[in-house]
Design an enzyme around this catalytic site. Structure first.
Site, PDB file in Angstrom:
ATOM      1  N   HIS A 120       0.975  -1.230   0.016  1.00 47.94           N
ATOM      2  CA  HIS A 120       0.036   0.032   0.086  1.00 47.94           C
ATOM      3  C   HIS A 120       0.835   1.240  -0.004  1.00 47.94           C
ATOM      4  O   HIS A 120       0.578   2.238  -0.663  1.00 47.94           O
ATOM      5  CB  HIS A 120      -0.829   0.070   1.247  1.00 47.94           C
ATOM      6  CG  HIS A 120      -1.970   1.225   1.378  1.00 47.94           C
ATOM      7  ND1 HIS A 120      -2.933   1.325   0.492  1.00 47.94           N
ATOM      8  CD2 HIS A 120      -1.692   2.373   2.102  1.00 47.94           C
ATOM      9  CE1 HIS A 120      -3.397   2.461   0.769  1.00 47.94           C
ATOM     10  NE2 HIS A 120      -2.689   3.152   1.896  1.00 47.94           N
ATOM     11  N   GLU A 123       2.458   1.616  -3.668  1.00 47.58           N
ATOM     12  CA  GLU A 123       1.559   2.246  -4.346  1.00 47.58           C
ATOM     13  C   GLU A 123       1.191   3.663  -4.299  1.00 47.58           C
ATOM     14  O   GLU A 123       1.289   4.545  -5.198  1.00 47.58           O
ATOM     15  CB  GLU A 123       0.108   1.514  -4.345  1.00 47.58           C
ATOM     16  CG  GLU A 123      -0.820   1.892  -5.171  1.00 47.58           C
ATOM     17  CD  GLU A 123      -2.106   1.056  -5.013  1.00 47.58           C
ATOM     18  OE1 GLU A 123      -3.156   1.429  -5.625  1.00 47.58           O
ATOM     19  OE2 GLU A 123      -2.267   0.187  -4.089  1.00 47.58           O
ATOM     20  N   GLU A 191       5.913  12.051   3.059  1.00 48.53           N
ATOM     21  CA  GLU A 191       4.653  11.577   2.758  1.00 48.53           C
ATOM     22  C   GLU A 191       3.710  10.512   3.732  1.00 48.53           C
ATOM     23  O   GLU A 191       2.450  10.440   3.688  1.00 48.53           O
ATOM     24  CB  GLU A 191       4.590  10.951   1.381  1.00 48.53           C
ATOM     25  CG  GLU A 191       5.214  11.756   0.176  1.00 48.53           C
ATOM     26  CD  GLU A 191       4.343  12.600  -0.274  1.00 48.53           C
ATOM     27  OE1 GLU A 191       2.979  12.896  -0.071  1.00 48.53           O
ATOM     28  OE2 GLU A 191       4.604  13.585  -1.045  1.00 48.53           O
TER      29      GLU A 191
END
Length: 510
Positions: A120, A123, A191
């Protein structure tokens, strides 16, 4: 008896039309091509003729000839393997847009308990930029090309796909190579907070949640049961080193397929891929983990306050992609079918599908708002079953009707049902979008699953090889009196006990 397909999907090799002939069929003359405009109806007839009239020893070669894509004016998939193990597959079509993708034999199944959630994160970081192309430069370059760029991941496969104008293919391959060989893992620190917040705030469809929990219940001791939608227990503790370890192990040459579809030449793409991906190294052999064990169990989340609708899924162990019985499972899925109340051309209460008809007429108003059969294939196992949405007062009836329908596959399926299911399966397979992007995605998936592109003509013939007796054989082998895994969410006071659910897999005839 088995139908005329004695070999699994991955075992056929291309056969040039005209190498085989048989006196009974005018289509096999060495110097004649099959008519290019033959319809699906002709395929159906040929399938029945082959199944009933041709000696078994001749069927393999003849059906391979019939499945040759050029015989039906279809573009063949051309495949080349580079010295390092990277495979390149192309389908040349007409148009102005070409789609190229990097398809990886890697997904959540390749995580460990320590790295659960890594897929995840990768991605989400995929489009945040690389060392060579920071985010702003990457976005500007893609926008200037008028291209589209996407990344997706699943249980066993991941993909990076880009659609560009045919003159920009070289630049598209270079961008994909940069994203795959130098993913933006260094962006994790800045991020990560935003990614975790989005993960907590996003709304996941209940259908995906139930599917995720069904896998967790059925494959609870194996990575195949790891979540694909979250929450992930240790995702907050993952570091750049964890992600790099996952990429180093799984983003290797033998796990990569470069697939492309559109107005392009195979030789041209081979040169571009050789320059951009030729230096990727093969990975070390993975230690064998064995086939995942399918666990017969239930995982229930009863919540009487979440509304009047219950969400239920029940699954049996299925077969892998390359199993000779895979196409039969596809047909069985459409024998059970799918249903949504008050929608569709034909009302459910007069449907020719026995399961839909029974569900729609139960209790005079129907016992389910919707249901669908599913069939998932993986590299060494699979799952077959059904998903239901129903009112809390109809849970027992809805589950009972679907279990009975599944049970009838082993005993009482008819030729009429099989023919209807085959028509629906063909419509589902061949009415998909025909864009370059869709064709590229399908080719990449087939290369990872089967090791080759499967021509539509061959798939049509494989489907035609299935009849009622074959469905009964496969259902008896895999479904009758076999373990099941069940999960449900919502007001479940009418849900049968697991013991009764397991007994429903057997037909008591006396």
């Amino acid at each position: 008896l088995k139908p005329f397909w004695p070999k699994p999907f991955g075992s056929f090799s291309p056969v040039v039309l005209g190498q085989h002939s048989h006196s009974q069929f005018g289509y096999f003359c060495p110097n004649n091509r099959l008519p290019q405009a033959m319809s699906a109806a002709v395929l159906n007839v040929l399938g029945r003729q082959l199944r009933g009239a041709v000696p078994r020893g001749c069927r393999s070669a003849m059906t391979q000839t019939l499945a040759e894509p050029m015989a039906w004016n279809q573009t063949p998939a051309v495949v080349t393997t580079l010295p390092n193990g990277v495979r390149i597959a192309t389908k040349e079509t007409f148009g102005e847009v070409a789609s190229v993708g990097v398809f990886l034999n890697a997904g959540t199944r390749d995580e460990t308990k320590e790295t659960a959630g890594a897929v995840h994160l990768i991605e989400q970081l995929a489009l945040t930029g690389t060392a060579k192309r920071p985010k702003a430069k990457l976005e500007s370059e893609v926008e200037s090309l008028g291209a589209t760029l996407s990344m997706s991941s699943g249980r066993e496969q991941s993909s990076y796909t880009m659609s560009v104008m045919k003159g920009d293919l070289k630049q598209g391959v270079e961008i994909l190579a940069d994203l795959v060989t130098s993913p933006g893992l260094s962006n994790l620190a800045k991020e990560k907070e935003g990614i975790l917040r989005k993960l907590e705030e996003r709304e996941v469809p209940t259908r995906q949640v139930i599917d995720d929990r069904l896998h967790a219940c059925a494959f609870r001791d194996y990575p195949l049961g790891f979540s694909t939608v979250g929450p992930y227990d240790n995702i907050g503790l993952l570091t750049e080193a964890h992600l790099k370890s996952y990429v180093d192990v799984n983003y290797t040459a033998e796990n990569m397929v470069i697939a492309a579809s559109g107005p392009l030449k195979h030789e041209e793409l081979v040169k571009l891929v050789s320059a951009s991906f030729g230096s990727i190294k093969a990975g070390a052999p993975k230690s064998g983990t064995g086939k995942p064990y399918f666990c017969g169990a239930e995982l229930l989340y009863r919540n009487d306050e979440m509304g009047p609708t219950a969400y239920i899924a029940v699954g049996w162990e299925g077969v892998p992609w390359r199993s000779p019985d895979a196409v039969t499972f596809m047909v069985m899925q459409h024998v059970i079918g799918s249903y949504k109340k008050n929608s569709g051309l034909v009302p459910g209460n007069i449907s020719g599908n026995r399961v839909i008809n029974n569900v729609a007429n139960k209790m005079a108003v129907g016992c389910a708002d919707s249901f669908e059969a599913f069939s998932y294939f993986y590299k060494d196992t699979g799952m077959f079953g059904f998903y239901i949405e129903c009112d809390e007062v109809a849970v027992e009836h809805a589950v009972g009707e679907l279990m009975f329908g599944m049970n009838l596959l082993s005993f009482s399926v008819t030729d009429e049902e099989i023919e209807r299911a085959k028509r629906e399966l063909k419509a589902a397979l061949f009415s998909q979008p025909t864009s370059a992007e869709a064709s590229c995605a399908e080719l990449g998936k087939q290369m990872l699953a089967y090791g080759r592109g499967v021509p539509p003509a061959e798939m049509m013939l494989r489907i035609e090889g299935v009849d009622a007796e074959e469905v009964k054989r496969v259902a008896w082998k895999y479904l009758n009196d076999n373990e099941i895994s069940a999960t449900a969410l919502g007001p479940l006071h009418g849900f049968p006990q697991y013991y009764d659910l397991r007994r429903a897999t057997v037909m008591h005839r006396y």
